[in-house]
Design a protein around this motif. Sequence first.
Motif, PDB file in Angstrom:
ATOM      1  N   SER A 260       0.826  -1.196   0.000  1.00  0.00           N
ATOM      2  CA  SER A 260       0.000   0.000   0.000  1.00  0.00           C
ATOM      3  C   SER A 260       0.866   1.253   0.000  1.00  0.00           C
ATOM      4  N   LEU A 261       0.241   2.373  -0.348  1.00  0.00           N
ATOM      5  CA  LEU A 261       0.875   3.681  -0.328  1.00  0.00           C
ATOM      6  C   LEU A 261       0.036   4.597   0.556  1.00  0.00           C
ATOM      7  N   VAL A 262       0.664   5.307   1.485  1.00  0.00           N
ATOM      8  CA  VAL A 262      -0.026   6.236   2.382  1.00  0.00           C
ATOM      9  C   VAL A 262       0.486   7.640   2.081  1.00  0.00           C
ATOM     10  N   PHE A 263      -0.430   8.598   1.921  1.00  0.00           N
ATOM     11  CA  PHE A 263      -0.033   9.966   1.612  1.00  0.00           C
ATOM     12  C   PHE A 263      -1.037  10.923   2.244  1.00  0.00           C
ATOM     13  N   ALA A 264      -0.642  12.166   2.399  1.00  0.00           N
ATOM     14  CA  ALA A 264      -1.494  13.157   3.035  1.00  0.00           C
ATOM     15  C   ALA A 264      -2.636  13.548   2.113  1.00  0.00           C
ATOM     16  N   GLY A 265      -3.817  13.729   2.705  1.00  0.00           N
ATOM     17  CA  GLY A 265      -4.976  14.132   1.920  1.00  0.00           C
ATOM     18  C   GLY A 265      -6.204  14.246   2.799  1.00  0.00           C
ATOM     19  N   GLN A 266      -7.072  15.210   2.501  1.00  0.00           N
ATOM     20  CA  GLN A 266      -8.267  15.451   3.296  1.00  0.00           C
ATOM     21  C   GLN A 266      -9.505  15.164   2.458  1.00  0.00           C
ATOM     22  N   VAL A 267     -10.258  14.155   2.891  1.00  0.00           N
ATOM     23  CA  VAL A 267     -11.526  13.791   2.261  1.00  0.00           C
ATOM     24  C   VAL A 267     -12.522  13.523   3.380  1.00  0.00           C
ATOM     25  N   THR A 268     -13.755  13.998   3.214  1.00  0.00           N
ATOM     26  CA  THR A 268     -14.804  13.790   4.208  1.00  0.00           C
ATOM     27  C   THR A 268     -15.918  12.955   3.602  1.00  0.00           C
ATOM     28  N   ILE A 269     -16.225  11.823   4.208  1.00  0.00           N
ATOM     29  CA  ILE A 269     -17.293  10.950   3.732  1.00  0.00           C
ATOM     30  C   ILE A 269     -18.606  11.384   4.377  1.00  0.00           C
ATOM     31  N   CYS A 270     -19.606  11.658   3.546  1.00  0.00           N
ATOM     32  CA  CYS A 270     -20.921  12.052   4.040  1.00  0.00           C
ATOM     33  C   CYS A 270     -21.988  11.129   3.463  1.00  0.00           C
ATOM     34  N   ASP A 271     -23.045  10.958   4.225  1.00  0.00           N
ATOM     35  CA  ASP A 271     -24.208  10.174   3.806  1.00  0.00           C
ATOM     36  C   ASP A 271     -23.826   8.745   3.430  1.00  0.00           C
ATOM     37  N   ASP A 272     -22.746   8.234   4.031  1.00  0.00           N
ATOM     38  CA  ASP A 272     -22.283   6.865   3.785  1.00  0.00           C
ATOM     39  C   ASP A 272     -22.032   6.608   2.298  1.00  0.00           C
ATOM     40  N   GLN A 273     -21.659   7.656   1.565  1.00  0.00           N
ATOM     41  CA  GLN A 273     -21.379   7.546   0.128  1.00  0.00           C
ATOM     42  C   GLN A 273     -19.864   7.641  -0.084  1.00  0.00           C
ATOM     43  N   PHE A 274     -19.257   6.549  -0.603  1.00  0.00           N
ATOM     44  CA  PHE A 274     -17.800   6.524  -0.782  1.00  0.00           C
ATOM     45  C   PHE A 274     -17.470   5.498  -1.865  1.00  0.00           C
TER      46      PHE A 274
END
Length: 289
Positions: A260-274
Amino acid sequence: MTVFPDDHRDGDLNGPEGGGTPDPLERLLRPPAEFLAVPPGAFEQIRRRATRRRLLRAAAGGSAAVAVVAGALYFAGSPASGGADERVGPPASQTRATSPRPATSGPATHSPTARPTDGSHTSRPPAGGPGTVTSPAGTGTATPSPSDTGGTATPMCTADQLTPSLGGGDAGAGNLYRYLVVTNHSATACHLAGYPGVSLLDDAGRQIGRPADRDPRSYQPVVLQPGASASDTIHTANQMGTCQPASSKLRIYPPGSRASLVFAGQVTICDDQFTITPFTAGTTGNPPS
């Protein structure tokens, strides 16, 4: 009168049966009977026979028990195998992803993707080696022909060859789209085919929510020359329903990779949609915007 021992049996009045006094000579003329001695080894032979009978009974009982167990296993049947569609799981966390399905005709547009109604999620990144395309769930794993992989002879890109990042995005009608970009920083060409495994992490590296599902779309292998990039699209609701905490990092598993690769990033999951789309060429997601 002279009395003989045999006369006692004839009822002589002087004999024991006639109430007379026993003749003192009877003990000498008629000695006590002697029993024959037991033949040597008779008791040992009896013990051996008894031991042999016990062993035979024990063996017969064991054979019956084995037969009963074998019969039970025969009727119960052996456990069914998991099939050939098992996928390799990530070593650090469980990454769920849906399987690609054939796309319908017509141009592809951004739209909210309906979540599966059966509640099932594949909790592992796509398996397979170079040039392997994962088929829809329940139909096994298909290995494409050279024409399916675009005739490319390049190997599948490994995690060591790729640099991930979050690109731009788009929003509208309650939907939010972010582009996940990977760039080939190695000196050799490679290709990507299919979906990555994607999950969100907090500051401590803990996973937020569940991994991304797959947005069913058709795809073709993308050849990445040194320095070239491919991208796909992360889709969630735009501040609607219940929102989870914003991520600090993202973890991705490139198609066919166990690393795997881990990197910085901001994402917000709303309404259980992903959801996530398959990789395509360029840096503006799939479909390109």
